[in-house]
Design a protein around this motif. Structure first.
Motif, PDB file in Angstrom:
ATOM      1  N   LEU A  17       5.999   5.879  11.308  1.00  0.00           N
ATOM      2  CA  LEU A  17       4.972   6.039  12.337  1.00  0.00           C
ATOM      3  C   LEU A  17       4.073   4.808  12.436  1.00  0.00           C
ATOM      4  O   LEU A  17       3.802   4.345  13.553  1.00  0.00           O
ATOM      5  N   VAL A  21       3.434   2.703  15.870  1.00  0.00           N
ATOM      6  CA  VAL A  21       2.100   2.444  16.430  1.00  0.00           C
ATOM      7  C   VAL A  21       1.913   0.944  16.656  1.00  0.00           C
ATOM      8  O   VAL A  21       1.413   0.521  17.705  1.00  0.00           O
ATOM      9  N   THR A  44       7.940  12.153  11.347  1.00  0.00           N
ATOM     10  CA  THR A  44       6.898  12.868  10.605  1.00  0.00           C
ATOM     11  C   THR A  44       7.387  13.710   9.431  1.00  0.00           C
ATOM     12  O   THR A  44       6.597  14.071   8.567  1.00  0.00           O
ATOM     13  N   LEU A  53       5.087  15.186  19.552  1.00  0.00           N
ATOM     14  CA  LEU A  53       4.260  14.217  18.867  1.00  0.00           C
ATOM     15  C   LEU A  53       3.710  13.246  19.895  1.00  0.00           C
ATOM     16  O   LEU A  53       4.464  12.684  20.689  1.00  0.00           O
ATOM     17  N   VAL A  55       1.888   9.799  20.113  1.00  0.00           N
ATOM     18  CA  VAL A  55       1.583   8.613  19.313  1.00  0.00           C
ATOM     19  C   VAL A  55       0.707   7.699  20.159  1.00  0.00           C
ATOM     20  O   VAL A  55       1.015   7.431  21.319  1.00  0.00           O
ATOM     21  N   HIS A  56      -0.394   7.225  19.570  1.00  0.00           N
ATOM     22  CA  HIS A  56      -1.319   6.342  20.283  1.00  0.00           C
ATOM     23  C   HIS A  56      -1.857   5.304  19.312  1.00  0.00           C
ATOM     24  O   HIS A  56      -1.532   5.332  18.125  1.00  0.00           O
ATOM     25  N   ALA A  60      -1.649   9.553  15.608  1.00  0.00           N
ATOM     26  CA  ALA A  60      -0.776  10.478  16.324  1.00  0.00           C
ATOM     27  C   ALA A  60      -1.320  11.897  16.213  1.00  0.00           C
ATOM     28  O   ALA A  60      -2.117  12.208  15.334  1.00  0.00           O
ATOM     29  N   VAL A  84      -2.012  11.653  11.025  1.00  0.00           N
ATOM     30  CA  VAL A  84      -1.500  12.531  12.078  1.00  0.00           C
ATOM     31  C   VAL A  84      -2.332  13.804  12.089  1.00  0.00           C
ATOM     32  O   VAL A  84      -2.394  14.522  11.101  1.00  0.00           O
TER      33      VAL A  84
END
Length: 108
Positions: A17, A21, A44, A53, A55-56, A60, A84
């Motif tokens: 993750l 990102v 995850t 999910l 994601v930013h 997340a 997360v």
């Protein structure tokens, strides 16, 4: 464990993750919504049958239904995944929809 698998390195679920990102920023992308459950699990460790999910840049949000209120955080922790948030919808089953506050808040 078979001898053929003994030489393989351990899966790095926790590192997947953060790499995603970082690549979002490099691609000038604000957010990514992952809806395929295989991909959610890959990123995850979550093994539920419903969820998505988001994601930013700041992390997340895992959106799933009330059946996974205990399971989701436990599986993320077991996989070593941090950063997360878990957002539980009010409904469960096939009619569950992602929590609106998670979807809108993640990209705001």
């Amino acid at each position: 464990m078979s001898d053929a698998l003994a030489g393989l390195p351990a899966c790095d679920v926790a590192g997947r993750l953060p790499r995603l990102v970082a690549s979002l920023a490099a691609a000038a992308c604000d957010a990514l919504v992952v809806t395929n459950l295989r991909n959610v699990r890959y990123l995850t460790g979550f093994r539920g049958s419903a969820g998505m999910l988001i994601v930013h840049g700041a992390g997340a949000v895992l959106c799933t239904d009330a059946r996974y209120e205990t399971q989701a955080p436990e599986e993320l922790a077991a996989a070593g995944v941090v950063g997360v948030a878990v957002d539980i919808t009010a409904e469960s089953g096939e009619h569950a929809r992602p929590a609106q506050r998670a979807v809108l808040g993640a990209v705001a």
